[in-house]
Write a protein that holds these residues in place. Sequence first.
Motif, short mmCIF file in Angstrom:
data_model
loop_
_atom_site.label_atom_id
_atom_site.label_comp_id
_atom_site.label_asym_id
_atom_site.label_seq_id
_atom_site.Cartn_x
_atom_site.Cartn_y
_atom_site.Cartn_z
N LEU A 53 19.32 9.48 3.15
CA LEU A 53 18.74 8.82 4.31
C LEU A 53 18.84 9.69 5.55
O LEU A 53 17.89 9.81 6.33
CB LEU A 53 19.43 7.47 4.54
N GLY A 54 20.02 10.31 5.75
CA GLY A 54 20.19 11.18 6.91
C GLY A 54 19.32 12.41 6.82
O GLY A 54 18.65 12.79 7.79
N GLY A 55 19.33 13.07 5.65
CA GLY A 55 18.51 14.27 5.48
C GLY A 55 17.03 13.98 5.57
O GLY A 55 16.27 14.76 6.15
N GLY A 56 16.61 12.85 5.00
CA GLY A 56 15.19 12.48 5.09
C GLY A 56 14.76 12.25 6.52
O GLY A 56 13.67 12.67 6.93
N GLN A 113 25.03 11.37 9.72
CA GLN A 113 24.27 12.56 9.38
C GLN A 113 23.22 12.93 10.42
O GLN A 113 22.74 14.05 10.42
CB GLN A 113 23.59 12.36 8.01
N VAL A 114 22.84 11.99 11.25
CA VAL A 114 21.75 12.25 12.20
C VAL A 114 22.26 12.21 13.64
O VAL A 114 22.55 13.24 14.24
CB VAL A 114 20.59 11.25 12.00
N PHE A 115 22.39 11.01 14.20
CA PHE A 115 22.61 10.88 15.63
C PHE A 115 23.95 11.49 16.08
O PHE A 115 24.01 12.18 17.10
CB PHE A 115 22.54 9.41 16.05
N ILE A 167 26.46 15.90 19.06
CA ILE A 167 27.53 16.90 19.12
C ILE A 167 26.95 18.31 19.22
O ILE A 167 27.40 19.12 20.04
CB ILE A 167 28.43 16.77 17.87
N SER A 168 25.94 18.61 18.41
CA SER A 168 25.35 19.95 18.41
C SER A 168 24.76 20.30 19.77
O SER A 168 24.87 21.44 20.25
CB SER A 168 24.28 20.05 17.33
N LYS A 169 24.12 19.32 20.40
CA LYS A 169 23.52 19.57 21.71
C LYS A 169 24.57 19.84 22.78
O LYS A 169 24.30 20.52 23.77
CB LYS A 169 22.66 18.37 22.12
#
Length: 288
Positions: A35-38, A220-222, A227-229
């Motif tokens: 779900l996260g990767g999709g 996996q997403v938000f 964090i990456s930003k």
Amino acid sequence: MIQLIIGAVMISFSAVFVKLTTVGPDTAAFYRVLLGGGTLMVIALVRRERLWPGRRAAVMIAVAAVFFALDLLFWHRSIHYVGPGIATLIPNFQVFVLAGAGVLFFGERWRWQLGVALPVAILGLFLLVSADWSSVSSGYHIGIALGLLTAAVYAGYILALRSSRVRAVGGYSVVASIAAVSLACAAMLGPAVVAGAQESFAIPSWRDAGILLAYGLCAQVFGWVLISKSLVRLNASQVGLILLLQPVLAFVWDVLFFGRRFGAVQIVGAAIALAAVYLGQQRSQSTA
């Protein structure tokens, strides 16, 4: 900084989702990355990002997916054995695995912070798990061992993912990279679900479907997008300190949602271990 804090809070719920759902650990891992990767892949397609990183980077993405699949397989089982709090803290010892790999294989200098932090971390872990060691079930012992294995393979995942980013062709984004790792990981976890005697792809209720969807999106997403930003905007000490919110809050959720009780010795051990992990992340002024 607010984005980083929100991201850390969101991923702190990861172990809670795993504990709350009634599906097996492998099934929960599969749906997290699927779900996260999709979702991330849809984002990359909408933004028309480059999807092929180059052959050399693709190989390392596959390696990262193997490590991440093992990470989830070990960690999810550890959560069921020892609870979200301890199961989330122990994998943070990957800091020391990464440091050792840096010294042994990448020519990095051994820092005094690590020399102090490593024995302190071991002391904290001993205090955390030793109080009930002789009286708890064998499953608790297995959960601690799985947590340590999670730390090892998580370090491997970080190293492989970093290598894939270095080898990737220009214009290949973090979103596309994490999407590729996630979907490759789902392809590897699928057979584990099929092979499991007590697991299947079936989702038994709408409640479980909602939990798995929330797990995939938050973890996996938000969470990691926020964090990456934030990583490029803050210094290393701020990032390290704020990310320790994840294991701290995991302990809080373990108490609030599952009625877990920690003794004074365990609380002191957890605090010592967290302090050691934070110290292990820091670089001395001469190498910063």
